[in-house]
Design a protein around this motif. Structure first.
Motif, mmCIF file in Angstrom:
data_model
loop_
_atom_site.group_PDB
_atom_site.id
_atom_site.type_symbol
_atom_site.label_atom_id
_atom_site.label_comp_id
_atom_site.label_asym_id
_atom_site.label_seq_id
_atom_site.Cartn_x
_atom_site.Cartn_y
_atom_site.Cartn_z
ATOM 1 N N ARG A 115 5.899 3.200 5.937
ATOM 2 C CA ARG A 115 4.701 3.199 6.770
ATOM 3 C C ARG A 115 4.341 4.644 6.720
ATOM 4 N NH1 ARG A 115 7.601 -0.554 10.063
ATOM 5 N NH2 ARG A 115 6.327 -2.669 9.995
ATOM 6 N N GLY A 164 0.403 2.054 2.755
ATOM 7 C CA GLY A 164 1.787 2.548 3.289
ATOM 8 C C GLY A 164 1.356 3.754 4.093
ATOM 9 N N ARG A 511 -0.891 -1.823 4.857
ATOM 10 C CA ARG A 511 0.490 -1.651 4.389
ATOM 11 C C ARG A 511 1.007 -3.209 3.598
ATOM 12 N NH1 ARG A 511 6.465 -2.410 4.489
ATOM 13 N NH2 ARG A 511 6.273 -3.289 6.775
#
Length: 739
Positions: A115, A164, A511
């Protein structure tokens, strides 16, 4: 799933961007820049050379870090603060940044793993999640001595970063020849020797660059040898009573090579090659006992990280107003990242005999990343349009090799011993992302709006392998996954003067699930199992941020408040198997419906005319599942750092106080870390007698305080708490010589 027309649009965008960048290069090559400064210089051999002054000699900021939400740490600060790791960076320089030594991930705004995006020279370094066998990480596969700048970008904004970038991004730029070659010179270099008491390591690095006419080359190499990271535990011995760290030895090597070809038309062409390797060997005393299965001296661990890349680089900066683009950047690359861990020993009581394991996960890929920008006016509006394209192809491979004396595959006594197999299929990944944003300034006013949008598409295709089909838990091949997302943003800014900016930003981010979360299948009937979930949905974020940047390098600061909501947040859960097939339980990935994170970040600095300087920084985030009220596992306590120092032209000293609040009580075995306050004292000297030399020294945790870092206590704890403490009083010393 992506519609056929979406793929057609992507192909058309790809062709347009590549054609556009090629056109810019050809157009500028055809024009000779009459304004380029060509000066005669004499080298050591008294040969007359032409020195071409080009903007590309020192690259501009990475497009990902071109935002008011970013802060920059230069190579000088890295040296001054003796930063050798991401943990060092987050100690007092970037207090909102943490690093988890257990899984090798960076933490920003309470989020970690993949992340947080990590890039180096515009190339993403993937975070590798092994899942079952702990060969995680890889994003720290670089040496700080190779870096010219580190930008920390905070916030959930996929408009430029893509999948991400939920917590933020770590944007790394490696040294360029122009970073070492001083104005008027044709060569330059730097040598550094240092000792770090955190792990009793000694490191040496050297970099040299040479320019001949309009060609420059750079070579950098480094080596570090050290041991285990210290803590404040004082109980030795073996097994679960030990609080001292397990003894370890490591070797770290890195090499960086660059060649740059400058032109008088604003274009720079380059080739970059990079290698990084770190190998750690550990005596696993916490898992040994006098009468246990593994006896003292008979159980060792290994933990290795390797990364290699080769890239072709292109940079363009316009030398006149008639250029098709003001700037352009492109990189074609190949990269290989490998994470390995393992253990070896001799069993004395259960499945007696020799034993070893070697677990690996790797990502091998190639791709392209590029961007262009152009400024122009339409009526009373001034526009700065930036557009970019990224395309990548990669293969993820996981495997466990091993040998032991277990000759019955799936009896209960062997249920933890299955090996020589893959716990998931090899996965071919394809990703395409394109973005465009436009900074619109309203006439001569100080107000601007920046709308932007990014489109991302990804496709995972599992591939059958013998290693996967012979795994203990194999039943059938999982389905692939393909999806796409639009990530819009809108930023408003008011800049009444050059050193004041007030901004507000709304942005969405996403993500994609990683391949381990989708396809992991580790376990054996009669024991336990850890499942991936091929039906996972991508995580999405919707957030706002309001903040201001004030001042300059002598007096200024930043404050920002943020609030983000996340849908389909991916997590794992353990539950009992109702069928009894896996009596030790099932672990499976799932989507949390809703998670929210809010917080505040602030920093300030002031340098006085008498040489005294002060600074302060604060970071706080709070992340919870809005339906269950649970804290998310990666959330960290508030942290602050305050410093005061004095500097002249030849010497200086700094005193820093670093503090963090206690962590809320968590369930299970996770340590809820208490608050702490520690003091660091550093000093430097640049003797006039030796030009270019700087000596630095520091005492860290001056009062030998026992304290805990929440990012390193996130998981099941098997040892007494002091085993997880941070280093006590340690020392660092370095010598740097520039040429």
């Amino acid at each position: 799933m992506v519609l056929r027309r979406s793929r057609s649009v992507l192909l058309a965008c790809t062709a347009f961007m590549v054609l556009g960048m090629g056109t810019a290069s050809l157009a500028q090559t055809a024009k000779q820049d009459s304004s380029t400064d060509v000066a005669s210089q004499k080298d050591d051999a008294a040969t007359t050379l032409k020195k071409i002054v080009v903007k590309g000699d020192k690259p501009s900021k990475d497009v990902l870090a071109d935002t008011p939400l970013a802060s920059e740490t230069t190579a000088k600060t890295i040296d001054d603060k003796q930063i050798n790791s991401i943990e060092d960076l987050g100690r007092s320089t970037e207090v909102g940044v943490g690093f988890n030594r257990t899984d090798g991930s960076t933490n920003i705004r309470g989020l970690d793993d993949d992340r947080v995006l990590t890039t180096i020279d515009g190339i993403q370094i993937p975070f590798l999640l092994d899942g079952a066998r702990d060969a995680d990480g890889g994003t720290n596969s670089f040496d700080f001595n190779t870096l010219s700048t580190v930008d920390i970008v905070r916030g959930a904004d996929s408009s430029r970063g893509g999948s991400g970038m939920l917590g933020g991004a770590v944007v790394l730029r490696t040294l360029e020849p122009g970073d070492l070659i001083k104005p008027g010179a044709t060569w330059g270099g730097v040598f550094k020797l240092d000792y770090d008491g955190d792990d009793r390591s000694i490191g040496a690095s050297a970099a040299v660059a040479k320019r001949i006419e309009n060609t420059a080359v750079l070579f950098q190499g480094g080596y570090r040898k050290g041991h285990e990271t210290e803590n404040n535990g004082d109980v030795g011995g073996y097994s679960t009573t030990r609080t001292e760290p397990n003894p370890a030895d490591y070797d770290q090597k890195n090499m960086l090579f660059k060649i740059r070809q400058y032109t008088d038309s604003g274009s720079t062409f380059g080739l970059t090659a990079e290698h990084f390797a770190k190998d750690i060997d550990t005596d696993l005393k916490t898992l040994e006992s006098v009468r246990g299965n593994f006896r003292p001296g008979n159980y060792d661990g290994s933990n290795d990280t390797k990364r290699d890349r080769v890239s072709l680089d292109y940079k363009f900066e316009a030398t006149d107003d008639d250029a098709l683009f003001d700037s352009a950047n492109a990189v074609f690359y190949w990269q290989h990242l490998l994470r390995e861990n393992g253990s070896s020993g001799y069993r004395y009581t259960s499945v007696i005999g020799d034993y070893w394991r070697r677990n690996e996960i790797e990502d091998r890929g190639f791709g392209f990343s590029g961007d262009v920008s152009k400024s122009f006016d339409t009526g009373s509006l001034h526009h700065k349009v930036t557009a970019g394209l990224a395309v990548s192809f990669d293969k993820t491979h996981q495997y466990s090799a091993g040998e032991d004396s277990c000759d019955v595959r799936f009896t209960y006594s062997c249920n933890f011993l299955h090996t020589n197999q893959s716990d998931m299929p090899d996965v071919d990944g394809k990703r395409v992302g394109s973005f465009v944003d436009d900074k619109i300034t309203l006439g001569s006013s100080a107000f601007s709006l920046t709308p932007g949008i990014r489109f991302d598409w990804y496709d995972y295709s599992p591939q059958s392998t013998d290693a996967y089909t012979r795994s203990a838990n194999y039943s059938s091949m999982p389905a692939g996954q393909s999806d796409s997302r639009f990530s819009p943003k809108l930023r408003a800014a008011f800049q009444p003067q050059d050193d004041v900016e007030i901004y507000a930003q709304w942005a969405m981010a996403f993500r994609a699930p990683n391949v381990t979360e989708l396809y992991e299948n580790y376990g054996v009937p009669g024991g336990y199992v850890s499942y991936g979930n091929p039906d996972l949905k991508p995580e999405t974020s919707n957030g706002i941020e309001i903040g201001t940047n004030l001042g300059d390098k002598d007096f200024g600061g930043h404050i920002g408040v943020f609030y983000n909501r996340y849908k389909n947040f991916i997590d794992s859960v353990n539950y009992a198997d109702p069928t009894g097939t896996y009596p030790l339980g099932i672990t499976e990935y799932f989507n949390r419906a809703s998670v929210r994170i809010y917080g505040i970040e602030a920093n300030i600095h002031k340098t006085f005319d008498n040489g005294i300087h002060i600074n302060g920084a604060f970071a706080y985030s709070n992340g919870k599942d809005t339906e269950t009220g649970e804290f998310i596992s990666s959330d960290v306590p508030a942290k602050a750092a305050f410093g005061i120092g004095y500097a002249t032209e030849t010497w200086g000293t700094d005193l820093a106080f670093i503090t963090a609040t206690s962590e809320p009580k968590r369930s299970g075995d996770k340590l809820s870390t208490p608050g702490y306050g520690i003091v660091d004292l550093t000093a430097w000297a640049a003797p006039e007698q030796v030009k270019g030399m700087t000596l630095r020294a520091g005492v860290y945790n001056v009062f030998d305080k026992t304290y805990y870092n929440a990012t390193n206590t996130n998981g099941t704890l098997t040892q007494p708490y002091s085993y997880y403490s941070e280093p006590g009083r340690t020392f660092k010393v370095s010598l740097t010589q520039t040429f």
